[in-house]
Design a protein around this motif. Sequence first.
Motif, short mmCIF file in Angstrom:
data_model
loop_
_atom_site.label_atom_id
_atom_site.label_comp_id
_atom_site.label_asym_id
_atom_site.label_seq_id
_atom_site.Cartn_x
_atom_site.Cartn_y
_atom_site.Cartn_z
N GLN A 123 0.85 -1.18 0.00
CA GLN A 123 0.00 0.00 0.00
C GLN A 123 0.89 1.23 0.00
N GLY A 124 0.62 2.17 -0.87
CA GLY A 124 1.41 3.40 -0.89
C GLY A 124 2.88 3.16 -1.17
N GLU A 125 3.17 2.22 -2.04
CA GLU A 125 4.54 1.91 -2.47
C GLU A 125 5.39 1.20 -1.42
N LYS A 126 4.72 0.60 -0.40
CA LYS A 126 5.49 -0.18 0.57
C LYS A 126 4.60 -1.25 1.19
N TRP A 127 5.24 -2.27 1.74
CA TRP A 127 4.54 -3.33 2.44
C TRP A 127 4.21 -2.86 3.85
N LEU A 128 3.00 -3.20 4.29
CA LEU A 128 2.53 -2.88 5.64
C LEU A 128 1.91 -4.13 6.27
N ILE A 129 1.89 -4.14 7.59
CA ILE A 129 1.24 -5.23 8.32
C ILE A 129 -0.23 -4.86 8.47
N LYS A 130 -1.10 -5.72 8.00
CA LYS A 130 -2.56 -5.50 8.12
C LYS A 130 -3.11 -6.25 9.32
N GLN A 131 -2.58 -7.43 9.55
CA GLN A 131 -3.06 -8.23 10.68
C GLN A 131 -1.88 -8.97 11.28
N ARG A 132 -1.78 -8.91 12.60
CA ARG A 132 -0.70 -9.61 13.30
C ARG A 132 -1.30 -10.33 14.50
N THR A 133 -1.06 -11.64 14.56
CA THR A 133 -1.48 -12.45 15.70
C THR A 133 -0.23 -13.03 16.34
N ALA A 134 -0.02 -12.67 17.60
CA ALA A 134 1.15 -13.13 18.34
C ALA A 134 0.74 -14.29 19.24
N HIS A 135 1.52 -15.36 19.16
CA HIS A 135 1.30 -16.53 20.02
C HIS A 135 2.52 -16.64 20.94
N PHE A 136 2.35 -16.24 22.20
CA PHE A 136 3.42 -16.35 23.19
C PHE A 136 3.38 -17.78 23.73
#
Length: 146
Positions: A123-136
């Motif tokens: 998006q907007g000429e760069k990669w972005l994180i849309k969704q992040r799920t962290a499993h500790f």
Amino acid sequence: MSQQILKDKEELRNLIDAYAYLGDEKKISQLMDLFTDDLQYKVYMGNALVVDVEGRENMERDFDEHSTQVKTYFTLNGQHTVQIDGRTATGISFTQIKMVREADGKDNITDYSVRYDDQYVFQGEKWLIKQRTAHFTIVEARPFNS
């Protein structure tokens, strides 16, 4: 593998590493620039969902609050595997995070072994994180002798 796929994989790895660098330095507003405005962020401790945040503004507020409770962060990224489909991608990364906090006048360190399941968008000429799920998956706390 095409040149574009190699370029995208490198940019996605740099995105994950920037998340670690900026988080360790507590540069929260710059960290938020790595996410889409409509991001979704979840954290599981074992099987329990402990964080469920939507939107960059909400996440920035949560991260700001969390960073005031931590004296020092240290993050080490490991494996990062991505599947790219045009201008979207999914990824899995593994991370070791150390956090030093003070409790009762003493420093304690907690080691976290984390698996991130991510969705990315270009998006907007760069990669972005849309969704992040962290499993500790592993959490170990102990007194810290600096």
